[in-house]
Design a protein around this motif. Sequence first.
Motif: not given
Lengths: 522, 398, 368
Positions: B186, B240, B247
């Motif tokens: 995260h 994620y 990303a």
Amino acid sequence: MRTSIKNGIRLGSIVGVVLIFFHLTGFSVVASSMLGNLLGNASRTANVTRLPIINLIIFITLLCIFAGGIASKNKEIDSWGNTLIPGAITGAFSGLLVAIFVYLIGIVYAQNIDLRNYLPEVGLPTINYLLFDGKKFASLLYFGLMTVGCIAGAAFFKSVIRADWRKKAQTTSVQTFKKFVKKSGIQKFIGNKITVYVFLAVAALLLYFLPTQWGPYWNYIMGTVGIYILLGLGLNIIVGLSGQLVLGYVAFFAIGAYAFGLMTALEPHAISMNFWLAIGFAILAAALTGILLGLPILNLRGDYLAIVTLGFGEIIRILIKSDMLTGFTNGPSGLNGLAQPRWLGNAFTDINFFHLIVIFVIVAIFIANRLQSSRTGRAWLAISADQTVAQATGINTFKYKLLALALGAAFAGLGGALFASRNQFTGPEDHILMVSINVLCLVIVGGMGSIPGVVVGAFVLKGVPELLRDLESYRLLAFGALLVVMMVMRPEGLWPKGRPALEALYYQKHPKDSPPDGEVQS
Amino acid sequence: MKIRHLLFVVIVFALALSACAPKASAPEACETDAFGCAVIPEGDTIKIGMGAPMLGDYGMFGIDISQGVEVALTQDDGFEGWSYELIAEDTGGAPEAGAAVANKMVTDPTVVAIAGHIFSGSTAAAMPIYEKAGFPMMSPSATLPELTEKGSAVFNRLAFTDATQAKFAAQLLFESLGVTKLGVMHDGTSYGQGLADGVAGFFTELGGEVVASEAITPGEVDYIAPLSSIAAKGPEAIYYGGYAAEAIVMANQWEQAGLAGVTLFGCDGTYGVEFTDKAGPNAEGSIAVSLVPPASPEKDAFDEAYRTAYGMEAGELSAFSWSAYDTGAVLIAAIEKVAIVGDDGSLYVPRGAVVDAVRNTDYEGLTGLVKCDDTGECNASGPTFYIVENGEWVPYIP
Amino acid sequence: MSEQKTTREQSSLNVSKLIRWIAGILLLALVGWRVYQTAFIEGGYGPDTWMRFIIAGLVIGGMYSLIAIGYTLVYGILFMINFAHGEVMMLGAFGGYFMFELFAFIKAPTASDPNMNFLNAYPLVSVLLAFIVGAVISATAGFLLERIAYRPLRKAPRLVPLISAIGASIFLQNAAQLLFGPQRRQYINPDVLWRGTGWSIPVGDTTVLLTYTGTLSLVLSALLMIGLFYIVQKTKLGRSMRAVAENKQAAALMGIDVDAVIGKTFIISGILAGSAGVMWGIHNGLFNHYVGFLPGIKAFTAAVLGGIGNIPGAMMGGMLLGILESVGPAALGLDFQLKDVIAFSILILVLIFRPSGLLGEALSEEKV
């Protein structure tokens, strides 16, 4: 003559580049719409397709008039020849540059190439507008307009602004004013103690009543200015008075805000301390941090100290935000629902909070002023002037530097706690590096080491941008340019520190010893 | 004190004063309303506020959602001569800026409701401020579960919660994709962290194993170290929680970190054309979440209007274009239910009444029925999962 | 140290020195124990993962070194923290970007591929031209910066040019944002130099990738450092620069054109920044107007770590910082979120025990 040609070319290139920059960033369009608002022929939010061309022409002409005026400034002989020729050269050269640019975008327009991928402000409708509604010979128009504009500007400046009759009128009016002041006996009021008290009383009344009149938005802004005055006073003690460059001032701000927040927020620890106690706790926590940080690093050289404090500020922010300490600091979500001040059971309104900030600012100014004139202030002055000599005269430099750091940190802690309480929230992104940089800028722009300078600096750097809210995107651009211009034109600040009384007296008695003009203490 | 200093201070003060807005005339007594009234003079617009990231790495969300709301506002004919205007202020997605924008919105007497905020962290920080001032909120995209658990009277949302999203994601991973070893990452925001923790929890409950967990710092260009650290534990997929900006960087460094063949499973923040554009072939096989409504004539009409106005397809920049439209429409309906035209020609909107009206919404929107329960959850439609195939997002059918 | 101290201060200095040494040893022991625990007891990472950490660290370090060299050069000559150095780098990155876009746009059809563009037909020329254009743009920017924002302030106290630099930095950032928009842009590399391609090194039973762009950045920073070192130590210009760094007035008296030397210093620093910017774009791909801010600060940290004013020191500081960021959290068993904390803590510790940085200052002996 040759220098004036060279100057003309130089100024012309600057003006040309500036106008091209304005075109490319869309500022010309924004300026035209603002002019439209002023003249009433277009609304502020009008689409570029509906802006009248005349606004653009006016904007360019104004720019050229101003440029022509600067170009024609000639100290030696102020003849018409010496005025108009540099003006013409500036106009022609800048016109040439802009004409080439306009020709190029004309080609783009003719080919219907959409440059918005690379230059988002230069879409085809905008190019159309900049070409005076798609005129094919727009580049010639630009050349002519700018040359004529600069010549006109030169003429205007010579005949009106720098004219002899104006100077005479100015001096006579100043003299009349001075005579009037002397005659009517006002003279003895200036510099008089009573005047100062009257002025202070008026200021106090204003500060009391204004918040009720200017609406909650300005209340908030002025409150922010007040908090930044507190921060500026603290950093002023560290940087201005004792001469240590600290780039991580936001660390103490953060400690104050989080000490206050952790004691009063409902999560993660529901301690719910009283507001006033929490403020005191925040100040103490920040001062303690200042001392602990200072102990190992105070002997570092100036720029090393700067980067170390910068690193410390970042360490604090990252630790607050981190996963590891989320249980303790609530991590990126920040602290919510912080304590609001109460007095005798009644909660403070926004106006009361502003008054609270003002009271704290006044107390802080008083403390800083007293310290500056005290023995401690003298010690700081000596340390900032030359540390080795100061040590030689017996001052314990380490102790005084540490004291400066602790006091500065305490001020920041107070500022942080007030800021958090007023927002009812604080989080790690409130404590980024830019805050340190902002406070440093306001201290130096206001005048390093000068308390009125800090107040002025806070107004200029925090209050004035609010006036420019409309030009939101250009605000920071203007801010950066303002910093550079301020430093180049007036490095001692807007309200520089005056000489201490004894020193001024000494130089009065020994004028040969006084330092040459322009040399500022480091 | 020197006279020039005196003059200087006076001038500065005068400047500051002269720039102040003129005194606002006192509103009529909307005595019965606990929060007073919003006052919109004749000729002014009824304003709907929004706090969204409009610039920078997350700007696509703010731009897309503000555009969706604008379509709703401009399509509406207005109310008795007053038209609607959207004031979208940039927050960068950060809670602190969310609080600052909220503090600013509540000082404007012409702002009646808030379409937002857009990011969960920013919404959480702003909520108590709006609560105190009586401004109703309807968010199309703030998905953090805690927002409706605090018992707020003003906050409502159209979006599914992260708890729902995490549950579905964990189920998809474990049951459909057959993943038994999951890595979780995260970006350190309350939204990303909440999602990651949620997925980790649900996944473990289902019987899977979370082999590694890492947090990254947003805004960087090199994530090989944390990615390698996770790769060392041998996950079969990585979940994620975060936004597309990071990303993209991670997808481009996937193979270098030794994660070849491992699926990148994202969330509603990683979806969008930005991801497929900038990650190119490295995006193949990645999964994310969107909220595309079922086909209908109203949806086609909206898509057409969006395309005409902005030159791009709805749902391209973010998953929330349609929710944004519904948000705008819901707020308009609520305002028009309670607004009163005063005798002096100004429009008065009692704030407490609007708050209740928004909470009692019953509206058939593009994304489904918008009807709020008493905690502020207004939409039962769940997330749709999408996968990148040949450089495009297509619905994922397991 | 050339200061005289009283006996009392001497003894208190001894005490503080003792405290420092004890604290230092304790800290070192703690760190060593922690690393031992992470590496061996807690299961640790395989050799391939460590290789990846180290390679990532070296590559990041190479980037930081590139920027730090320019920083340290200006500081060494002028004792000025050039806050706008990161923005000069950003301008170079934009320059390289536009060159690559241009080359990708120009068609250069060959027999085998009618759709070939110039970029892929002549990759070496394209890359070289991109670097040159980026370096020229940055050099011009650096030169103008010096003329407009720093030259008038040469006699002012140290903080004034710092604020001017900050103002210039903010101005350039926002000018770039207004001109080019806030969205992130991606470099189009030539296919042979595409990001993520490189040599696969077999380690154990897996392979570790060493990218072409990463290697290029390391090689480039080494070459530039050697080149700069040569200029400073062996050429006439370098001698003049060192003389100006030592004592401006004396140098002027010796017939050195101080203004020209300082201008040339900024041009060289700009060339370095521009190359760093283009390399950043080639290796990292994504950039926008804000790309210079954080790396600028990191580069400043790296320069200080190695001893500011010292060119090999800047290189070493950059590499060390890169490795600390990548390997540090793994070795200490901490979150990767805390890598900046580790880096700054190491910096603070190094400066406490070695106040003039790891390699000390070499360009000039003068202390401020």
